[in-house]
Every structure is written in C-alpha cells, then in structure tokens.
Design an enzyme around this catalytic site. Structure first.
Site, PDB file in Angstrom:
ATOM      1  N   SER A   6     -10.721  -1.296   3.455  1.00 32.08           N
ATOM      2  CA  SER A   6     -10.004  -1.647   4.696  1.00 32.08           C
ATOM      3  C   SER A   6      -9.485  -0.363   5.327  1.00 32.08           C
ATOM      4  O   SER A   6      -8.748   0.381   4.690  1.00 32.08           O
ATOM      5  CB  SER A   6      -8.815  -2.556   4.395  1.00 32.08           C
ATOM      6  OG  SER A   6      -9.271  -3.751   3.831  1.00 32.08           O
ATOM      7  N   GLU A  16      -4.913   2.875   6.813  1.00 22.67           N
ATOM      8  CA  GLU A  16      -4.577   2.830   5.383  1.00 22.67           C
ATOM      9  C   GLU A  16      -5.213   4.054   4.706  1.00 22.67           C
ATOM     10  O   GLU A  16      -4.714   4.583   3.726  1.00 22.67           O
ATOM     11  CB  GLU A  16      -5.141   1.534   4.788  1.00 22.67           C
ATOM     12  CG  GLU A  16      -4.888   1.403   3.304  1.00 22.67           C
ATOM     13  CD  GLU A  16      -5.413   0.092   2.722  1.00 22.67           C
ATOM     14  OE1 GLU A  16      -5.286  -0.966   3.378  1.00 22.67           O
ATOM     15  OE2 GLU A  16      -5.957   0.129   1.607  1.00 22.67           O
ATOM     16  N   ARG A  59       0.823  -1.226   0.000  1.00 25.73           N
ATOM     17  CA  ARG A  59       0.000   0.000   0.000  1.00 25.73           C
ATOM     18  C   ARG A  59       0.855   1.274   0.000  1.00 25.73           C
ATOM     19  O   ARG A  59       0.485   2.283   0.593  1.00 25.73           O
ATOM     20  CB  ARG A  59      -0.976   0.037   1.183  1.00 25.73           C
ATOM     21  CG  ARG A  59      -1.972  -1.074   1.204  1.00 25.73           C
ATOM     22  CD  ARG A  59      -2.909  -1.094  -0.007  1.00 25.73           C
ATOM     23  NE  ARG A  59      -3.644  -2.331  -0.022  1.00 25.73           N
ATOM     24  CZ  ARG A  59      -3.255  -3.409  -0.735  1.00 25.73           C
ATOM     25  NH1 ARG A  59      -2.189  -3.372  -1.512  1.00 25.73           N
ATOM     26  NH2 ARG A  59      -3.963  -4.500  -0.697  1.00 25.73           N
TER      27      ARG A  59
HETATM   28  C1  LIG Z   1     -15.555  -0.866  -0.947  1.00 21.20           C
HETATM   29  C2  LIG Z   1     -14.077  -0.628  -1.087  1.00 21.20           C
HETATM   30  C3  LIG Z   1     -13.228  -1.692  -1.366  1.00 21.20           C
HETATM   31  C4  LIG Z   1     -11.852  -1.484  -1.508  1.00 21.20           C
HETATM   32  N1  LIG Z   1     -11.056  -2.541  -1.792  1.00 21.20           N
HETATM   33  C5  LIG Z   1      -9.730  -2.355  -1.967  1.00 21.20           C
HETATM   34  C6  LIG Z   1      -8.882  -3.457  -2.309  1.00 21.20           C
HETATM   35  O1  LIG Z   1      -9.309  -4.583  -2.488  1.00 21.20           O
HETATM   36  N2  LIG Z   1      -7.557  -3.206  -2.450  1.00 21.20           N
HETATM   37  C7  LIG Z   1      -7.025  -1.965  -2.286  1.00 21.20           C
HETATM   38  O2  LIG Z   1      -5.800  -1.797  -2.441  1.00 21.20           O
HETATM   39  N3  LIG Z   1      -7.800  -0.923  -1.952  1.00 21.20           N
HETATM   40  C8  LIG Z   1      -9.141  -1.071  -1.800  1.00 21.20           C
HETATM   41  N4  LIG Z   1      -9.930  -0.010  -1.478  1.00 21.20           N
HETATM   42  C9  LIG Z   1      -9.315   1.313  -1.207  1.00 21.20           C
HETATM   43  C10 LIG Z   1      -9.200   2.226  -2.440  1.00 21.20           C
HETATM   44  O3  LIG Z   1     -10.178   1.911  -3.424  1.00 21.20           O
HETATM   45  C11 LIG Z   1      -7.811   2.137  -3.071  1.00 21.20           C
HETATM   46  O4  LIG Z   1      -6.805   2.558  -2.163  1.00 21.20           O
HETATM   47  C12 LIG Z   1      -7.694   2.975  -4.348  1.00 21.20           C
HETATM   48  O5  LIG Z   1      -6.491   2.648  -5.009  1.00 21.20           O
HETATM   49  C13 LIG Z   1      -7.737   4.488  -4.094  1.00 21.20           C
HETATM   50  O6  LIG Z   1      -7.864   5.112  -5.365  1.00 21.20           O
HETATM   51  P1  LIG Z   1      -8.600   6.511  -5.536  1.00 21.20           P
HETATM   52  O7  LIG Z   1      -8.494   6.888  -6.970  1.00 21.20           O
HETATM   53  O8  LIG Z   1      -9.975   6.463  -4.982  1.00 21.20           O
HETATM   54  O9  LIG Z   1      -7.663   7.438  -4.679  1.00 21.20           O
HETATM   55  P2  LIG Z   1      -8.082   8.571  -3.623  1.00 21.20           P
HETATM   56  O10 LIG Z   1      -8.807   7.960  -2.494  1.00 21.20           O
HETATM   57  O11 LIG Z   1      -8.729   9.697  -4.346  1.00 21.20           O
HETATM   58  O12 LIG Z   1      -6.630   9.034  -3.136  1.00 21.20           O
HETATM   59  C14 LIG Z   1      -5.820   8.162  -2.364  1.00 21.20           C
HETATM   60  C15 LIG Z   1      -4.409   8.756  -2.297  1.00 21.20           C
HETATM   61  O13 LIG Z   1      -3.836   8.735  -3.593  1.00 21.20           O
HETATM   62  C16 LIG Z   1      -3.488  10.059  -4.017  1.00 21.20           C
HETATM   63  N5  LIG Z   1      -3.765  10.132  -5.461  1.00 21.20           N
HETATM   64  C17 LIG Z   1      -4.869   9.727  -6.123  1.00 21.20           C
HETATM   65  N6  LIG Z   1      -4.708   9.870  -7.452  1.00 21.20           N
HETATM   66  C18 LIG Z   1      -3.468  10.420  -7.614  1.00 21.20           C
HETATM   67  C19 LIG Z   1      -2.711  10.811  -8.768  1.00 21.20           C
HETATM   68  N7  LIG Z   1      -3.178  10.682  -9.997  1.00 21.20           N
HETATM   69  N8  LIG Z   1      -1.464  11.324  -8.563  1.00 21.20           N
HETATM   70  C20 LIG Z   1      -0.970  11.487  -7.303  1.00 21.20           C
HETATM   71  N9  LIG Z   1      -1.644  11.123  -6.192  1.00 21.20           N
HETATM   72  C21 LIG Z   1      -2.884  10.591  -6.352  1.00 21.20           C
HETATM   73  C22 LIG Z   1      -4.354  10.997  -3.206  1.00 21.20           C
HETATM   74  O14 LIG Z   1      -3.750  12.277  -3.109  1.00 21.20           O
HETATM   75  C23 LIG Z   1      -4.392  10.247  -1.873  1.00 21.20           C
HETATM   76  O15 LIG Z   1      -3.207  10.472  -1.160  1.00 21.20           O
HETATM   77  C24 LIG Z   1     -11.310  -0.178  -1.362  1.00 21.20           C
HETATM   78  C25 LIG Z   1     -12.175   0.887  -1.092  1.00 21.20           C
HETATM   79  C26 LIG Z   1     -13.537   0.677  -0.973  1.00 21.20           C
HETATM   80  C27 LIG Z   1     -14.447   1.851  -0.718  1.00 21.20           C
END
Ligand SMILES: Cc1cc2nc3c(=O)[nH]c(=O)nc-3n(C[C@H](O)[C@H](O)[C@H](O)COP(=O)(O)OP(=O)(O)OC[C@H]3O[C@@H](n4cnc5c(N)ncnc54)[C@H](O)[C@@H]3O)c2cc1C
Length: 303
Positions: free
Chosen positions: A226, A296, A176
């Site tokens: 998580s 996380e 992560r």
């Molecule tokens: C129901 C559910 C299930 C999930 N299951 C999983 C799973 O199985 N595995 C897992 O790993 N995660 C899981 N997650 C968590 C989440 O979906 C992941 O961590 C995902 O990768 C976050 O992506 P996001 O685009 O929503 O990022 P955001 O939540 O918008 O941002 C997360 C971080 O990344 C940074 N960021 C985002 N995009 C960029 C970019 N383009 N450049 C620089 N920084 C950036 C943001 O500044 C922040 O620090 C789950 C979440 C939910 C709600």
C-alpha cells in the site's frame, strides 16, 4: 565517502561486507533506486552496535535497511551508509510460547517457524514481505492482526549507543508507526508471544490469507505494498479509484489496475516515475475530495 570512515569500518566488519556504490535497486521490492555510497552487512548484533556507534561518532548519516519492502530510494542514490541487517536472522524458541527473532529474519520464515513449533498468532504476517525489524518499526499489520498484539519486547540500539530492551507496551504502537520509529531506535531483535495451536489449522489460515492476497494484490509486479496510509474515515484505494486514477501512469510507474492502493513498477519505472506518480495522485485526490493522502512508503535520498 571520507577514507577515514572506510578505514574505521574495516576494523569493525569484514571487508567483503562493505560494498561501495551498491545499487539499491537490488535491495528494494520496487526494484528501483540508485547507489548507496556504502552498504554494510554486519554479521551480528555486536558488529551492528559498533558500526552504529562509530558512524554516530563520525557524524556520518546512516540508514537501517530491512527487506526494502516499504522503501523508495532516489535514482540519485543515497549519499550515506546503508546498514543492512540481513545477516542478523536467527530465530529461536524461547520458552513454551515465545519466539525470539533477530531483526533481519523475514516474516515469512518466522511464520513457518511458528507453525512448525505449533504456535499460532503470527499467521497474519506471513505474507508481509519484510523483516521483523521493519515490521516492529512500522507496526506492520494485516487481516486484523498487527505487531502490537504479539510483541512482548524489542531489543534496540538506543540513541545513546547502548542496547536496551523496550516492552511492547512502551513501543507505543500506532497505525503504521511506533515509538521505535519516532525515537530513532535500531531494532536488533524482538520477542514475540504466541499461543499454542494446531499446525494444520495454522497452515490452513496461512494458505487462506496467501490466496486472499494473490486475488486482491498485484503481486506479479514490483511494488512496496500500500503506497499511502489509510486516511481517517476513508480508504486510500477507494479515493484513488473514485478520482478516476485506476491504471494512471507516469513513465513506467502505474496505479495498479487490480488494486488502486498499490503503485507498481509496471515497466522499468524509475524512482522518479514512482515519486512523480505519488505526488500527482496525492494532488488529484486532494483537489477532488479535499483529503490529504500521506505516503506509507519511506523515501530515502533526494527527490
Ligand atoms: C506486496 C507487498 C505487500 C505488503 N503488505 C503489507 C501488509 O499487509 N501490511 C503491512 O503493514 N505492510 C505491508 N507491506 C509493506 C512492508 O512489507 C512493511 O511495511 C514491512 O514491515 C517493511 O519491512 P522491511 O523489513 O522491508 O523494512 P524496510 O522497507 O527495509 O524499511 C522500512 C522502514 O523501517 C526501518 N527499519 C527496517 N528495519 C529496521 C530495524 N531493524 N531497525 C530500525 N529501523 C528499521 C527502515 O529504516 C525504514 O524506515 C507490503 C509490501 C509489499 C511489497
């Protein structure tokens, strides 16, 4: 927000893509969070680059938003600029077995694109409800797969304000985390290497994993997945359960009864409820087992 900054931004992007005091509850999967002073939606990489350069020159804090699926924003909001990459969402085939996806493309959409083009290897990410940009930063993973396995290279805006391409190896993906996260890079796109596969088999695997998620995870409630990282040698959900915290609530936030590793917005929770619940769970698990749980979920704003 300083008027000079607003005027400068209006030269770079369209006025309708600059939102003032935008409620972040509209942009997080927790469905909580107060206003961001400014919320920007650059249309393409060039606009994103110019915005980032401009804000850095001005010394104005900014935050890059993917799909807000790993994010808890303070109820007081964020006194800075949120840059949403939602409009950078093109996906192309790049050669026989490569996909080029812009940072704001959703994993679910990329997974369908891969299947339709007979490419296997992205099925694990179909149910991760974020963007590929967020997935790269977090090295998102599930069911034995992680971004590390399929990333050929990532295109970024580096700290010096220039575009760079970083090979998958140099991203230094860990659990992560990645060098992209620790180095403060803005991801603008990623090149993924997949393998040729049979679309029916790919589809079947995606369906199977979606069913597994539905069975185990409280997808019927807003959450950020998580809440805690897996501590070395333990499972966060099991520790929380064994500390007697299944269903434990603070205000409208609850430790999911279905999966103790998830904090859910059960009933109109505020971010403060969620935050206080996280702190309490952390304290109680530490008191009982001497294990420190690290969130996380990324926190933005003052808590
Ligand atoms: C129901 C559910 C299930 C999930 N299951 C999983 C799973 O199985 N595995 C897992 O790993 N995660 C899981 N997650 C968590 C989440 O979906 C992941 O961590 C995902 O990768 C976050 O992506 P996001 O685009 O929503 O990022 P955001 O939540 O918008 O941002 C997360 C971080 O990344 C940074 N960021 C985002 N995009 C960029 C970019 N383009 N450049 C620089 N920084 C950036 C943001 O500044 C922040 O620090 C789950 C979440 C939910 C709600």
């Amino acid at each position: 927000m300083n008027n000079e900054i607003l005027q400068g931004l209006k030269i770079i992007i369209r006025e309708e893509d600059i939102l003032v005091d935008e409620m972040m509850s509209r942009h997080t999967t927790f469905r909580t969070g107060g206003p961001a002073s400014l919320f920007l939606r650059p249309a393409d990489e060039e606009q994103a680059l110019n915005v980032v350069r401009f804000l850095r020159r001005q010394g104005e804090p900014f935050f890059i938003l993917g799909n807000g699926s790993n994010l808890l924003v303070s109820d007081m909001g964020y006194d800075g600029v949120v840059i949403s990459l939602e409009r950078l969402n093109n996906i192309f085939l790049d050669g026989d077995n490569r996909i080029y996806a812009e940072a704001g493309a959703l994993n679910s959409v990329i997974a369908s694109f891969a299947r339709d083009n007979h490419l296997s290897g992205f099925e694990f990410a179909a149910g991760i409800p974020g963007t590929i940009g967020g997935a790269m930063i977090m090295n998102a993973g599930a069911y034995g797969g992680e971004m590390k396995d399929i990333t050929e290279s990532v295109r970024v805006i580096a700290q010096d304000g220039f575009i760079d391409n970083i090979s998958g190896e140099k991203c230094d993906f860990g659990y992560r985390t990645s060098a992209l996260k620790t180095g403060g890079f803005v991801v603008t796109s990623a090149r993924l290497t997949l393998t040729k596969g049979n679309p029916e088999e790919i589809s079947a695997r995606m369906t199977d994993l979606a069913l597994k998620r539905k069975e185990k995870q409280p997808l019927e409630y807003p959450s950020a997945g998580s809440t805690f990282k897996r501590p070395e040698g333990y499972f966060a959900g099991k520790l929380i359960e064994d500390a007697g915290l299944r269903g434990f609530s603070v205000g409208g936030a609850q430790v999911s009864e279905k999966h103790c590793g998830f904090v859910i917005n059960k009933d109109n929770a505020t971010s403060t409820d969620i935050y206080n619940l996280i702190v309490e769970v952390k304290n109680r698990v530490y008191e009982k087992f001497g294990v420190t749980l690290e969130p996380e979920v990324v926190m933005l704003g003052k808590f």
